[in-house]
Write an enzyme that holds these catalytic residues in place. Structure first.
Site, mmCIF file in Angstrom:
data_model
loop_
_atom_site.group_PDB
_atom_site.id
_atom_site.type_symbol
_atom_site.label_atom_id
_atom_site.label_comp_id
_atom_site.label_asym_id
_atom_site.label_seq_id
_atom_site.Cartn_x
_atom_site.Cartn_y
_atom_site.Cartn_z
ATOM 1 N N GLY A 31 -37.321 18.142 -26.574
ATOM 2 C CA GLY A 31 -37.026 18.584 -25.377
ATOM 3 C C GLY A 31 -36.354 18.203 -25.177
ATOM 4 O O GLY A 31 -35.368 17.369 -25.828
ATOM 5 N N ALA A 32 -35.715 18.088 -23.805
ATOM 6 C CA ALA A 32 -33.838 17.367 -23.194
ATOM 7 C C ALA A 32 -32.953 18.743 -24.088
ATOM 8 O O ALA A 32 -32.307 18.000 -24.818
ATOM 9 C CB ALA A 32 -33.857 16.037 -23.652
ATOM 10 N N HIS A 34 -30.315 21.140 -25.557
ATOM 11 C CA HIS A 34 -28.904 20.355 -26.266
ATOM 12 C C HIS A 34 -28.033 21.719 -27.326
ATOM 13 O O HIS A 34 -29.142 22.236 -27.744
ATOM 14 C CB HIS A 34 -28.327 19.513 -25.989
ATOM 15 N N HIS A 37 -29.521 21.798 -30.611
ATOM 16 C CA HIS A 37 -31.391 22.532 -30.056
ATOM 17 C C HIS A 37 -30.926 24.504 -30.189
ATOM 18 O O HIS A 37 -31.618 25.255 -30.512
ATOM 19 C CB HIS A 37 -32.101 21.895 -29.004
#
Ligand code: PAF
Length: 283
Positions: A31-32, A34, A37
């Site tokens: 996750g998180a 950017h 990704h």
């Protein structure tokens, strides 16, 4: 985009996709998200028929409780980003769904790859990575899985995992995505203070300068030069810099023809640990 929290529901859905002849592309993440990704997700969308992204902050790969607790969580933003690129499926399991009651890692032998660099400084990290990636591959059964080269050691270890366990998935390593000032994109960048964020592009600058020295200096001399650059830096603390052969990840003292080398670095910017790497030209 379909969102699954249950592995059995996801498996049922993907079995139907496979029956239709759809090839599954998979991007595991914590996750998180950017742009780095998203580039993996977009590649999966272009190259396969059904793209699955997982978001799971895997507790067994953290050797530091504070790093785990403070790992950025931006679920709503992640969903919006994945929808903006037309991702098909998000798998978002809980820790119980993946581990039941036993939140422990399996022990792996990755033929020594796990003892180099990150393995020396993050105890048990690659057992945790091996455990979760193997478990996710068993659930998703992807045809192709995409990983960023920023975690180059992880990429080589996952290739080894697939080879050792005969997992029928193609592993694709994708280029490092960088901010305009050269800092490698990472979910952890969001946790940098303003002054550490401003200082952090120094890491990539030094990697590029070090690469230029391959014509005139051997690996040992380049390592000394890099260590000296960081000794003089007021904000960034070098944990390691090494030049290693890409396949074995064993540190090199001199460059041999026909082998590929890469420089690897880990740096503390305050409490935040950043890693990066750069391909060295062979000479
Ligand atoms: O690179 C990551 O984000 C993680 O190590 C991975 C591969 C998703 C496993 O938790």
């Amino acid at each position: 985009m379909k969102i699954f929290k249950s592995k059995s529901d996801l498996k049922i859905y993907l079995a139907e996709e496979k029956k239709k002849g759809n090839r599954i592309g998979f991007v595991p993440t914590m996750g998180a998200l950017h742009e780095g990704h998203l580039s993996l997700v977009e590649k999966a969308i272009r190259k396969t028929d059904t793209t699955v992204v997982s978001i799971f902050v895997n507790p067994t790969q953290f050797d530091n409780k504070e790093d785990l607790d403070k790992y950025p969580k931006t679920f709503e933003n992640d969903v919006a980003l994945l929808e903006s690129v037309n991702c098909d499926v998000l798998f978002y399991p809980s820790v119980d769904e993946i581990y039941d009651e036993n939140v422990i890692a399996e022990k792996f032998d990755f033929d020594g790859l796990e003892h180099q660099m990150e393995g020396k400084f993050r105890d048990g990290h690659f057992d945790g990575v091996g455990t979760i990636v193997k478990a996710l591959f068993e659930i998703v059964e992807p045809d192709v899985a995409y990983f960023g080269k920023k975690d180059f050691q992880q990429l080589q270890i996952i290739k080894k995992l697939v080879e050792k366990y005969n997992i029928p998935v193609k592993i694709k390593g994708m280029p490092i995505f960088r901010e305009k000032d050269g800092l490698a994109m990472s979910s952890r960048n969001a946790r940098l203070t303003k002054e550490h964020r401003e200082a952090a592009p120094f890491i990539h600058k030094i990697l590029k300068k070090a690469r230029k020295k391959t014509g005139t200096k051997n690996a040992k001399e380049i390592i000394e030069w890099v260590e000296n650059q960081f000794k003089q830096h007021p904000l960034l603390e070098l944990e390691y810099f090494t030049i290693a052969e890409e396949k074995t990840l064993i540190s090199a003292e001199k460059f041999e023809p026909k082998k590929r080398y890469r420089a690897f670095i880990a740096v503390f910017a305050g409490k935040i640990r950043l890693i990066d790497n750069i391909r060295f030209k062979n000479n």
